[in-house]
Design an enzyme around this catalytic site. Structure first.
Site, short mmCIF file in Angstrom:
data_model
loop_
_atom_site.label_atom_id
_atom_site.label_comp_id
_atom_site.label_asym_id
_atom_site.label_seq_id
_atom_site.Cartn_x
_atom_site.Cartn_y
_atom_site.Cartn_z
N SER A 247 0.79 -1.18 -0.02
CA SER A 247 -0.10 -0.12 -0.19
C SER A 247 0.95 1.33 -0.14
O SER A 247 0.36 2.21 -0.50
CB SER A 247 -0.71 -0.04 1.11
N LYS B 114 0.59 4.70 6.69
CA LYS B 114 -0.27 5.47 5.79
C LYS B 114 0.39 6.69 5.59
O LYS B 114 1.27 7.15 6.50
CB LYS B 114 -1.76 5.60 6.13
#
Length: 258
Positions: free
Chosen positions: A121, A162
């Site tokens: 990710s 993230k």
């Protein structure tokens, strides 16, 4: 913990080596009759200046207090001696160990928590299997900034890496494949402003106080704030800022947010 201990021990031992080199840990034994030593010193100085006045070759001798004789006829000199007391040595080592352990714990707790990146990710910045260090101290004194790479804890207690996109009070929305914050297109390089799957951000997402909107850099392979199982991330869920990649060794170096 081992990394923090190694760094702390290295710093502490370097300090002591420097202290011993400069003689800071030594004690000076003073002579019993200071007057006689000072008088001898004055005579040496007077003799040196007298010879200079008589026209001899000028020189600047290293003046030292000469040795003298005591009443018992034994020579006494000024000298340095190392601390030899066993009690002092033991206490010094105990204090050193305590300080090193405390410093190692502080470094490990604040800057040395290791997080293994799972999934793709955050590509191309971070790859699956990379091990990074997290700065947990920084957000005790400041709030996360836009585009910071952070580690947060999800509701299921899993940790994810993230990037911060939306800050408290912002309105985030995806329109036409691009990311907009407060009605303006996100100003970021490396195609961070592009989003193919809008998810919850298809409609304007308004962030409340202490809430953040997080996205993965690889938008097509990231489970982030666009999905209901993650949603807006509260500040207390953010564990810290990613600042250093330590594995693999060939990619060792700081992790830049911008």
């Amino acid at each position: 913990m081992s990394l923090g201990f190694f760094l702390a021990w290295s710093v502490w031992e370097t300090y002591h080596w420097t202290a011993r080199k400069q003689g800071k840990r030594r004690t000076l034994r003073q002579p019993k009759r200071r007057g006689q030593c000072l008088a001898s010193f004055g005579k040496a100085l007077k003799g040196a200046t007298g010879r200079q006045r008589r026209g001899r070759k000028r020189f600047y001798p290293k003046l030292q207090v000469p040795p003298r004789e005591t009443d018992k006829g034994k020579r006494v000199e000024l000298y340095y001696r190392e601390e030899t007391s066993r009690i002092r040595v033991v206490v010094s080592w105990i204090v050193d160990i305590i300080v090193v352990l405390a410093f190692a714990w502080f470094c490990s707790h604040s800057f040395g928590r290791q997080i293994a990146v799972a999934g793709q990710s955050m590509m191309p910045l971070l790859n699956s299997g990379d091990v990074v260090l997290v700065n947990r101290l920084i957000y005790d004194f400041a709030k996360p900034n836009r585009l910071d790479v952070v580690v947060f804890e999800r509701e299921d207690k899993k940790t994810n890496v993230k990037r911060v996109i939306g800050l408290p009070g912002d309105v985030v929305q995806v329109q036409g494949g691009y990311l907009y914050v407060n009605g303006e297109r996100l100003n970021a390089g490396n195609r961070l402003d592009q989003v193919s799957l809008a998810g919850l951000a298809e409609n304007p997402v308004e962030l409340g106080e202490g809430e953040y909107f997080l996205l993965g850099d690889n938008r097509d392979s990231s489970e982030d704030s666009r999905f209901a199982n993650v949603g807006n991330v509260r500040q207390e869920q953010i564990l810290g800022k990613v600042w250093l990649r330590i594995f693999p060794i060939k990619d060792f170096g700081p992790v830049r947010s911008h």
